[in-house]
Design a protein around this motif. Structure first.
Motif, PDB file in Angstrom:
ATOM      1  N   CYS A   1      16.189  52.385  75.326  1.00 53.77           N
ATOM      2  CA  CYS A   1      16.225  53.116  76.592  1.00 53.77           C
ATOM      3  C   CYS A   1      16.059  54.612  76.392  1.00 53.77           C
ATOM      4  O   CYS A   1      15.667  55.329  77.302  1.00 53.77           O
TER       5      CYS A   1
ATOM      6  N   ARG B   1      18.808  51.026  82.707  1.00 47.19           N
ATOM      7  CA  ARG B   1      19.072  52.443  82.929  1.00 47.19           C
ATOM      8  C   ARG B   1      18.359  52.912  84.192  1.00 47.19           C
ATOM      9  O   ARG B   1      17.390  52.309  84.645  1.00 47.19           O
TER      10      ARG B   1
ATOM     11  N   GLU C   1      27.019  54.947  83.964  1.00 47.35           N
ATOM     12  CA  GLU C   1      25.960  55.865  83.523  1.00 47.35           C
ATOM     13  C   GLU C   1      25.973  57.147  84.361  1.00 47.35           C
ATOM     14  O   GLU C   1      26.103  57.101  85.589  1.00 47.35           O
TER      15      GLU C   1
END
Length: 326
Positions: free
Chosen positions: A78, A106, A135
């Motif tokens: 990612c 993500r 996140e």
């Protein structure tokens, strides 16, 4: 569960192996690096493999695989370092069928050649999309966040979809193409303010909305100007049997009215007809203190056989003896 953390390298020598079942290998952190050598593999079963940190590069060459219930994106991939397989490799596995869960997504797509890796998977019937929990998206542009969902467009044959931990304000445009969806779960999408247009889902039987902290209305009702009140009620969940709404603290109602007059949005919303759910048999509403009405009162639910309500002040008023509407 099985305590194994890694499989021995020699296992990839079983080139005729068709099924590798790793169910309950709860401590497994990685798959064999050269798994692409298992050219006859058809079923890779990863149930309960919670510690899996990524998928080995080259797994996309196993284009005969039909069962791969879990695909985990790694931190290195990612971040664009490409240490393991990404969404582009998943895109080559078009024989997949049954259920697929994609974990650790993500909110920024770092792969330049990702394309639409799920769009041609016509045999897939169930899809679960889970973004990385916690996140930090404070510096991420809203369009990039939405793109992280747009690239995941599934085939229109899909029957079940679960979306978890997505942080966009709205959902991808492809939702309206899911004409065969039967079960839809939207969970912990904490910034979501608008749901997809739900009148596109005539076959929807089960809907779960959980942890949508910014959601005020289930439908924006953008077609209200061209549809009669009765038509809007008929098109709103004609097949729904199970509705679960929980932890939606600012939800006010079922649909928001869009009018061209000068009346306030709140008063015009109050004058809107309430939706009718002709087939609803299970209704659960938990921790939604600002919701102001049940669908069409409790009298408009002819098939209801199970009702669970918690922290729903309006219901206390509706069900008061002699004075309540219900």
């Amino acid at each position: 569960g099985n305590p194994i953390k890694r499989l021995p390298d020699w296992i990839v020598g079983f080139s005729n192996l068709e099924t590798l079942d790793l169910t309950n290998c709860e401590d497994l952190v990685e798959l064999p690096r050269d798994i692409k050598k298992m050219i006859n593999l058809r079923h890779l079963i990863l149930e309960e493999c919670w510690e899996l940190s990524g998928m080995p590069r080259g797994i996309g060459e196993l284009n005969g695989v039909r069962t791969l219930n879990r695909f985990v994106l790694s931190e290195s991939n990612c971040l664009g370092r490409g240490g393991s397989a990404g969404l582009a490799e998943l895109g080559t596995l078009n024989e997949l069928r049954g259920h697929l869960e994609i974990d650790e997504l993500r909110h920024v797509v770092s792969e330049s050649n990702v394309g639409t890796p799920l769009k041609d998977k016509q045999h897939l019937c169930s899809l679960e999309l889970t973004w990385k929990e916690g996140e930090d998206i404070s510096a991420v542009d809203e369009e990039d966040i939405i793109k992280s969902m747009e690239v995941l467009q599934p085939h229109s044959n899909l029957k079940r979809l679960s979306v978890n931990e997505y942080r966009g304000v709205r959902f991808a445009s492809w939702f309206s193409s899911l004409i065969n969806i039967v079960n839809l779960e939207l969970m912990f999408c904490k910034r979501c303010q608008r749901l997809p247009p739900l009148d596109h889902f005539p076959s929807l039987k089960s809907l779960t909305l959980d942890g949508l902290e910014k959601l005020e209305y289930i439908s924006e009702n953008e077609s209200s100007n061209s549809m009669s009140d009765e038509m809007m009620r008929i098109s709103f969940f004609p097949s729904l049997e199970d509705l679960y709404i929980a932890d939606c603290p600012v939800q006010k109602g079922w649909w928001r009215a869009h009018t061209h007059n000068t009346a306030s949005s709140s008063s015009s919303t109050e004058n809107m007809p309430l939706p009718s759910f002709p087939r609803l048999s299970i209704l659960t509403i938990l921790e939604c203190p600002n919701l102001t009405s049940l669908p069409e009162g409790t009298h408009g639910l002819p098939c209801l056989n199970r009702l669970e309500i918690y922290r729903f002040p309006m219901l206390n008023e509706r069900c008061k003896k002699e004075t309540g509407e219900d």
